[in-house]
Write a protein that holds these residues in place. Structure first.
Motif, PDB file in Angstrom:
ATOM      1  N   UNK A 358       0.814  -1.225   0.000  1.00 52.86           N
ATOM      2  CA  UNK A 358       0.000   0.000   0.000  1.00 52.86           C
ATOM      3  C   UNK A 358       0.845   1.271   0.000  1.00 52.86           C
ATOM      4  N   UNK A 359       2.076   1.200   0.534  1.00 56.38           N
ATOM      5  CA  UNK A 359       2.947   2.376   0.551  1.00 56.38           C
ATOM      6  C   UNK A 359       3.551   2.666  -0.818  1.00 56.38           C
ATOM      7  N   UNK A 360       3.375   1.733  -1.768  1.00 57.15           N
ATOM      8  CA  UNK A 360       3.960   1.914  -3.093  1.00 57.15           C
ATOM      9  C   UNK A 360       5.280   1.209  -3.275  1.00 57.15           C
ATOM     10  N   UNK A 361       5.852   0.693  -2.182  1.00 56.47           N
ATOM     11  CA  UNK A 361       7.116  -0.022  -2.272  1.00 56.47           C
ATOM     12  C   UNK A 361       6.881  -1.419  -2.848  1.00 56.47           C
ATOM     13  N   UNK A 362       7.815  -1.911  -3.685  1.00 52.29           N
ATOM     14  CA  UNK A 362       7.651  -3.273  -4.221  1.00 52.29           C
ATOM     15  C   UNK A 362       7.833  -4.309  -3.131  1.00 52.29           C
ATOM     16  N   UNK A 363       7.154  -5.438  -3.311  1.00 50.35           N
ATOM     17  CA  UNK A 363       7.325  -6.546  -2.375  1.00 50.35           C
ATOM     18  C   UNK A 363       8.769  -7.023  -2.392  1.00 50.35           C
ATOM     19  N   UNK A 364       9.282  -7.364  -1.233  1.00 50.87           N
ATOM     20  CA  UNK A 364      10.642  -7.863  -1.115  1.00 50.87           C
ATOM     21  C   UNK A 364      10.608  -9.387  -1.000  1.00 50.87           C
ATOM     22  N   UNK A 365      11.361 -10.049  -1.856  1.00 47.39           N
ATOM     23  CA  UNK A 365      11.424 -11.504  -1.823  1.00 47.39           C
ATOM     24  C   UNK A 365      12.582 -11.932  -0.917  1.00 47.39           C
ATOM     25  N   UNK A 366      12.340 -12.966  -0.148  1.00 49.35           N
ATOM     26  CA  UNK A 366      13.380 -13.526   0.711  1.00 49.35           C
ATOM     27  C   UNK A 366      13.779 -14.875   0.127  1.00 49.35           C
ATOM     28  N   UNK A 367      15.072 -15.047  -0.165  1.00 49.03           N
ATOM     29  CA  UNK A 367      15.574 -16.274  -0.781  1.00 49.03           C
ATOM     30  C   UNK A 367      16.347 -17.086   0.248  1.00 49.03           C
ATOM     31  N   UNK A 368      16.137 -18.387   0.207  1.00 51.80           N
ATOM     32  CA  UNK A 368      16.810 -19.257   1.161  1.00 51.80           C
ATOM     33  C   UNK A 368      18.312 -19.285   0.882  1.00 51.80           C
ATOM     34  N   UNK A 369      19.062 -19.525   1.916  1.00 54.72           N
ATOM     35  CA  UNK A 369      20.511 -19.648   1.771  1.00 54.72           C
ATOM     36  C   UNK A 369      20.826 -21.007   1.144  1.00 54.72           C
ATOM     37  N   UNK A 370      21.694 -20.995   0.157  1.00 52.42           N
ATOM     38  CA  UNK A 370      22.072 -22.240  -0.520  1.00 52.42           C
ATOM     39  C   UNK A 370      23.202 -22.912   0.257  1.00 52.42           C
ATOM     40  N   UNK A 371      23.020 -24.157   0.600  1.00 56.38           N
ATOM     41  CA  UNK A 371      24.050 -24.923   1.296  1.00 56.38           C
ATOM     42  C   UNK A 371      24.725 -25.854   0.287  1.00 56.38           C
ATOM     43  N   UNK A 372      25.938 -25.514  -0.094  1.00 57.20           N
ATOM     44  CA  UNK A 372      26.658 -26.280  -1.107  1.00 57.20           C
ATOM     45  C   UNK A 372      27.245 -27.551  -0.491  1.00 57.20           C
ATOM     46  N   UNK A 373      27.056 -28.655  -1.185  1.00 55.13           N
ATOM     47  CA  UNK A 373      27.594 -29.942  -0.728  1.00 55.13           C
ATOM     48  C   UNK A 373      28.981 -30.213  -1.297  1.00 55.13           C
ATOM     49  N   UNK A 374      29.231 -29.713  -2.514  1.00 47.96           N
ATOM     50  CA  UNK A 374      30.549 -29.861  -3.153  1.00 47.96           C
ATOM     51  C   UNK A 374      30.922 -28.536  -3.800  1.00 47.96           C
ATOM     52  N   UNK A 375      32.212 -28.162  -3.717  1.00 48.99           N
ATOM     53  CA  UNK A 375      32.667 -26.911  -4.313  1.00 48.99           C
ATOM     54  C   UNK A 375      34.054 -27.075  -4.907  1.00 48.99           C
ATOM     55  N   UNK A 376      34.310 -26.303  -5.954  1.00 52.86           N
ATOM     56  CA  UNK A 376      35.613 -26.285  -6.622  1.00 52.86           C
ATOM     57  C   UNK A 376      36.046 -24.833  -6.747  1.00 52.86           C
TER      58      UNK A 376
END
Length: 428
Positions: A358-376
């Motif tokens: 209602x204030x005109x501000x866009x909705x803010x999306x919250x994204x889950x933290x990615x937990x990496x199992x393997x990394x290079x």
């Protein structure tokens, strides 16, 4: 014939027919000679047809040269991509679009899919700083006959063609690994190279890139944000795009990629001017079904003093009227402004929700933290992509001073290579 008398034998009764006598050596030799003569006649006919075809092509080219002149034939050849001395409607399309001012109409597979209102989209921004003229070592004004006209396409390219563009997350599906290939650091080809050091190179006399197909489409669209005439496949090997996984989680991949592409900065009646960055590299973090893109970045590395090759024609002959130089571009980069988000927000009942508060501000999306199992590491992934493009990099190359320390420790000789550019990218 009378009967045999007693005690006399009659004529022998006819037995089974004797098998045919095997062919003699003479007959076999005649058969072989006939086969050789037939093959020779066929080869002679093929050579005669080839000579006839070449003579026809030469006659058409000579006729075109008389009618069009050297410069006219040069322009004609740049459009005649299949070299059949005829301009088909498809080959004439770039000129038609330029004359009419219409935009190219693509029939790409991705664009034919109907848009999904619930699919996610992301915005990508282009950051571009033009090539530094002082970094070009040979092509100062008036030097070696270089004119401002020859470099006009380069001098006029000061900003990105599209500072911002929006893409559907699904458009990035070509960056996913092939089915069954989930090994960290194992390279695969997004766009395979069709050239090698043994197959030569493609013609310099071209102005307009061929329509991209399949997985080339997204890369062509991305590079078009810099300039309207990107060639997804370079004239020289190694071409294409290669990638590998650098991280894996339950739902996401991080993919690192390396792309060899170039741009044509001129249009008729000017002569072609090729702008070839050393490489485009970058990464993408996307869901395993390509419905969500968490991050994307593509850029030309700028850590070396020279990172762009430039080649241009100043006459109608490709072989004798070519000039070349190397330079430095400070920034040529694409980056997502944030993760992809739904185009339309629906509630649990399927009703559309206003994307603004209602204030005109866009909705803010919250994204889950990615937990990496393997990394290079980035460095190791870059090395593996480099070896995929240039197999000679399987050998370890060392800086000048380090090479002598290694040679002394291993009691070996030093093989020194001095280059104008870099041997392991397209700027040399």
């Amino acid at each position: 014939m009378g009967r045999a008398r007693p005690g006399e034998r009659g004529p022998p009764s006819p037995g089974p027919a004797a098998p045919p006598a095997p062919p003699t050596h003479r007959a076999r030799a005649l058969a072989l000679l006939g086969a050789l003569l037939a093959a020779a006649a066929a080869a002679a006919a093929a050579r005669a047809y080839a000579r006839h075809t070449e003579a026809q092509a030469a006659a058409r080219q000579e006729s075109a040269l008389k009618a069009l002149g050297t410069e006219g034939l040069f322009l004609f050849s740049s459009l005649d991509t299949d070299r059949d001395m005829y301009i088909s409607p498809e080959e004439f399309r770039p000129i038609s679009e330029k004359l009419t001012g219409s935009t190219p109409t693509a029939s790409y597979e991705e664009e034919e899919l109907p848009p999904d209102p619930s699919e996610e989209t992301l915005t990508i921004e282009a950051r571009f700083q033009p090539l530094l003229p002082e970094s070009m070592t040979k092509s100062k004004d008036g030097f070696l006959g270089v004119s401002r006209l020859a470099l006009s396409g380069l001098r006029n390219w000061m900003t990105a063609a599209s500072p911002s563009a929006t893409f559907a997350a699904r458009h990035f599906r070509p960056f996913l690994p092939p089915r069954g290939q989930v090994e960290l650091g194992e390279p695969w080809w997004i766009i395979p190279s069709e050239l090698s050091v043994f197959t030569g190179y493609l013609s310099n006399n071209r102005f307009y890139p061929p329509p991209p197909k399949g997985k080339e489409v997204i890369i062509h669209q991305l590079l078009s944000m810099f300039h309207p005439r990107p060639f997804v496949k370079t004239r020289f090997a190694p071409q294409g795009a290669v990638a590998c996984l650098t991280a894996i989680s339950d739902f996401y991949y991080t993919v690192m990629f390396r792309i060899h592409a170039e741009f044509q900065l001129s249009e008729p009646p000017d002569f072609p001017f090729w702008f070839s960055p050393g490489q485009f590299t970058g990464h993408i973090i996307l869901s395993k079904d390509a419905t969500h893109v968490r991050d994307f970045r593509l850029f030309v590395p700028n850590h070396r003093s020279l990172n762009v090759d430039m080649e241009w024609l100043y006459g109608a002959s490709e072989s004798s009227n070519m000039e070349v130089d190397i330079g430095y571009i400070p920034q040529m980069e694409l980056e997502a402004t944030g993760p992809s988000i739904p185009s339309v927000i629906l509630d649990e009942d399927g009703n559309m929700i206003d994307s603004r508060l209602p204030s005109g501000e866009p909705l803010q999306f919250v994204f889950e933290e990615i937990k990496w199992q393997q990394e290079l590491s980035w460095e190791e992934a870059a090395r593996r992509l480099e070896v995929a493009m240039y197999p000679f990099k399987k050998v370890t190359y060392l800086p000048f001073t380090e090479a002598f320390d290694q040679a002394k420790a291993k009691n070996k000789l030093v093989h020194s290579i001095l280059l104008w550019g870099a041997l392991d990218d397209q700027s040399c």
